[in-house]
Design a protein around this motif. Structure first.
Motif, PDB file in Angstrom:
ATOM      1  N   LEU A 184      53.796  40.708  44.384  1.00 10.04           N
ATOM      2  CA  LEU A 184      52.358  40.953  44.334  1.00 10.04           C
ATOM      3  C   LEU A 184      51.954  41.895  45.460  1.00 10.04           C
ATOM      4  N   GLY A 185      50.973  42.740  45.200  1.00 11.55           N
ATOM      5  CA  GLY A 185      50.423  43.577  46.254  1.00 11.55           C
ATOM      6  C   GLY A 185      49.684  42.748  47.281  1.00 11.55           C
ATOM      7  N   THR A 186      49.657  43.236  48.525  1.00  7.67           N
ATOM      8  CA  THR A 186      49.064  42.456  49.615  1.00  7.67           C
ATOM      9  C   THR A 186      47.552  42.307  49.492  1.00  7.67           C
ATOM     10  N   ARG A 641      40.745  38.999  53.049  1.00 11.33           N
ATOM     11  CA  ARG A 641      40.539  40.448  53.117  1.00 11.33           C
ATOM     12  C   ARG A 641      39.113  40.726  52.654  1.00 11.33           C
ATOM     13  N   THR A 642      38.379  41.467  53.469  1.00 17.23           N
ATOM     14  CA  THR A 642      36.970  41.743  53.178  1.00 17.23           C
ATOM     15  C   THR A 642      36.746  43.247  53.089  1.00 17.23           C
ATOM     16  N   ARG A 643      36.052  43.658  52.028  1.00 22.50           N
ATOM     17  CA  ARG A 643      35.652  45.057  51.893  1.00 22.50           C
ATOM     18  C   ARG A 643      34.144  45.124  51.836  1.00 22.50           C
ATOM     19  N   PRO A 668      47.193  34.334  48.277  1.00 24.80           N
ATOM     20  CA  PRO A 668      47.694  32.960  48.144  1.00 24.80           C
ATOM     21  C   PRO A 668      48.763  32.618  49.182  1.00 24.80           C
ATOM     22  N   VAL A 669      48.892  31.328  49.458  1.00 24.11           N
ATOM     23  CA  VAL A 669      49.963  30.827  50.313  1.00 24.11           C
ATOM     24  C   VAL A 669      51.309  31.149  49.651  1.00 24.11           C
ATOM     25  N   ILE A 670      52.316  31.477  50.469  1.00 23.22           N
ATOM     26  CA  ILE A 670      53.605  31.937  49.954  1.00 23.22           C
ATOM     27  C   ILE A 670      54.735  31.091  50.535  1.00 23.22           C
TER      28      ILE A 670
END
Length: 679
Positions: A184-186, A641-643, A668-670
């Motif tokens: 998955l992308g970060t 992550r905030t935009r 998500p937790v990984i």
């Protein structure tokens, strides 16, 4: 795709320790070791064994006082980073230094040398510090299989599989690697989206979900042949990558009407490269080196977005080629070394793009372009050792290139630059002071000449045929102190006066495009500290800390006010604490990334992105010598992550806000598990 595309045996090995020595860095066997006169910190392979590392890449990551610079994909061969293998930089550009180093198993490495400030026979390429991976001689064979699983709390299962082969014999070696990856992308995750008006009244709000799936298959190989004072190295690589992005917002208006916003983007990339270099010892003091490579990259992007009021669709295709030939002569003298040579390159880019809104085509400036560049460079570098503990390097490069463009606008221009560089290092005991001054010329990204769309960011950029490269005078100083046996602290400070800063400018009155916005400045301070914790009461522990502060200033082309250069991250930091547990054949550790923030300034928008810290806990376990396991619990705080976007009605200089938007997601937790099996 960005175009601007052995050694002195005085390094005595002590188990689990590294020694500060005066030594000559390792060179390929085609060169005689020059006299020992440069300060080198040598870390034998035994130093890394208790850390449960498996490859040269992991050894480099755990080397005290050294921070890996992976280089860039600039045109030519000058962006190769700060890692050498047997005294030479890898000839490949497509393969990252991570990939090259991961092919070299721990069992093939004799030691890692940290070369500080310059040394005989070493092309520092402006770096203050480089690491040199010195491989063992003799005959050896290693085969390894890496299995990696990555499970996300949202149910996505990723991972990779990689097979490695390494074979060495006197006069010949070969390495190969094949891998597949799914992840998955970060910036994936669930969250919320909210838009408010100028008075902060809610316009639209609701849930938001982003999922970016990234899959790739990679194969690369390299070989090396030595005989009678000659060295021939060959390499080849191929990579296919597919990225699928899906973003969905389930929103409700202030009036209670429900609707959805959807963005879908599919990207496919293919990259191929073949290259090699040849080194020949012509006399005891004179060495010839030739290098050639060719690479190609193809990219295709299809995107669509649909919201409450409009639908958009775009397509992009680009094909890029690069071929390089480089020749140099290196001559050793009693006072040092002199190297001179030249490099020629041919670069091309063919880019096509199209955009439609509600089914109607939109004319984009420079939507279809062809760019061709013929580039040549002459260079010379002198390395001097005027006194014990003092090394000086001075060089001059002169580059000239002719860029021809056809398509949206047809034009041709020639750019020429002189690029002097001087550096010095003074070593006194366990302390070294370094200084560097250099004229740097940025490399143009040819894709900036062509229009492109990014629906995930709600942006459309025009191409800019008048883009010029940044030029700057860089001044840098560093002080390094070794302590506690394997401890190291390095403080590096630099400042650059920049002309033709590349940022975003208005094009055709309605589009943003990369462009030059005048003069500015930028600078940074980086502190890198690594030390053993035994003196603090924790045996077999190591702490590594890196922090970078950045600043910049430029005049905004829209408002005329001073601000940071777009995209700069003011502060970044990483921390790792690890401890070896020999009785358990294990290493446990904690890693933390501080996160970041950055701001981009467009004609009618200010966009700020912020990421919270990310944490990891890991356990490395070696149940038997041919098996290494790692178990990792990652992102256990579900990093946010905030935009934030402030969108104006017209140019920002008018100050009339249309709306503000905030979009948040949580990764998500990984949980990961990795196994490396040796055969």
């Amino acid at each position: 795709m960005a175009f601007p595309l052995p050694c002195s045996r005085a390094a005595t090995a002590l188990a689990g320790a590294a020694i500060l020595v005066v030594a000559t860095p390792a060179r390929s066997q085609t060169s005689e070791p020059p006299p020992a006169s440069a300060g080198v910190v040598a870390y034998p392979a035994s130093y890394y064994e208790e850390m449960r590392v498996t490859s040269a890449r992991e050894m480099i990551e755990r080397t005290p006082g050294f921070v890996l610079d992976k280089g860039d994909s600039s045109r030519g061969t000058g962006g190769g980073g700060n890692v050498l293998i047997d005294g030479e930089r890898p000839a490949s550009k497509s393969q990252s230094i991570d990939s090259v180093l991961s092919r070299i198993p721990l069992g093939s490495v004799e030691r890692i040398e940290v070369i500080r400030g310059g040394a005989p026979g070493i092309d520092m390429q402006g770096q203050g510090v480089v690491a040199n991976v010195v491989r063992k001689g003799g005959t050896s064979s290693d085969q390894a299989l890496h299995l990696f699983s990555k499970t996300y709390a949202n149910g996505f299962a990723g991972g990779f599989v990689r097979g490695e082969l390494s074979w060495r014999a006197p006069g010949f070696s070969a390495e190969a690697q094949v891998s597949g990856r799914r992840d998955l992308g970060t910036d994936s995750g669930d969250g919320a989206l909210r838009r408010v008006g100028p008075t902060d009244a809610v316009i639209e709000a609701g849930d938001f979900d982003a999922r970016i799936r990234d899959q790739s298959v990679t194969a690369n190989a390299a070989s090396e042949y030595k005989r009678d004072g000659s060295l021939l190295r060959m390499n080849a690589s191929a990579e296919r990558q597919s990225i699928k992005r899906r973003e969905i917002g389930a929103l409700t208006t202030s009036a209670g009407a429900a609707f959805s916003e959807t963005t879908r983007i599919g990207e496919r990339d293919q990259e191929y490269e073949i290259g090699g270099d040849y080194e020949r010892k012509l006399t005891d003091a004179l060495t010839l080196r030739l290098l050639a490579l060719a690479r190609t990259e193809r990219t295709t992007i299809q995107a669509s977005s649909a919201g409450r009021t409009r639908r958009q669709a775009s397509s992009e295709r680009s094909v890029a080629y690069e071929s390089i030939f480089r020749a140099s002569l290196r001559r050793a003298f009693a006072w040092g070394e002199l190297e001179a040579g030249g490099e020629g390159a041919l670069n091309t880019l063919d880019a096509r793009s199209a955009l439609s809104v509600d089914g109607a085509p939109v004319a984009l400036p420079s939507a279809n372009v062809e760019v061709k560049e013929d580039r040549g460079e002459l260079f010379t570098t002198a390395s001097l050792r005027p006194a014990p503990g003092l090394s000086v390097e001075a060089g001059l490069r002169y580059e000239s290139s002719t860029i021809r463009q056809t398509g949206g606008a047809s034009q041709s221009k020639t750019l020429s630059f002189a690029k002097p560089r001087a550096s010095a290092a003074w070593t006194v005991g366990a302390t070294q002071i370094r200084a560097r001054v250099e004229r740097e010329v940025g490399q143009l990204n040819f894709e900036d000449f062509a229009a492109n769309s990014a629906f995930e960011d709600d942006t459309v950029n025009a191409g800019n045929v008048d883009l010029e490269p940044e030029t700057s005078w860089l001044f840098e100083g560093a002080i390094e102190r070794r302590f506690w046996g394997t401890g190291a602290a390095v403080l590096t400070v630099n400042h650059a006066e920049v002309d033709d800063v590349v940022d975003l400018i208005p094009i055709a009155g309605r589009f943003d495009a990369p462009g030059n916005i005048g003069s500015g400045s930028r600078g940074s301070a980086t502190l890198n500290v690594s030390f053993p914790t035994d003196r603090l009461g924790l045996s077999a522990g190591v702490v590594r800390l890196t922090g970078t502060w950045r600043r910049s200033e430029v005049s905004d082309p829209v408002t005329g006010e001073n601000r940071r250069i777009s995209g700069e991250r003011p502060f970044e930091a990483q921390l790792e604490i690890s401890r070896s547990l020999p009785a358990w054949r294990s290493t446990v550790g904690f890693e933390a990334g501080y996160g970041f923030e950055s701001t981009v300034y467009r004609i009618n928008e200010i966009r700020r992105i912020e990421e919270d810290p990310l944490y990891k806990l890991y356990w490395d376990w070696v149940p038997r010598p041919d098996v290494l396991m790692r178990f990792q619990f990652e992102n256990f705080t579900a990093r946010k992550r905030t935009r934030d976007r402030t969108v104006f009605s017209g140019p920002r200089s008018a100050g009339v806000v249309a709306f503000r938007e905030q979009r948040t997601t949580r990764l998500p937790v990984i949980v990961t598990a990795r196994a490396r099996l040796l055969f």
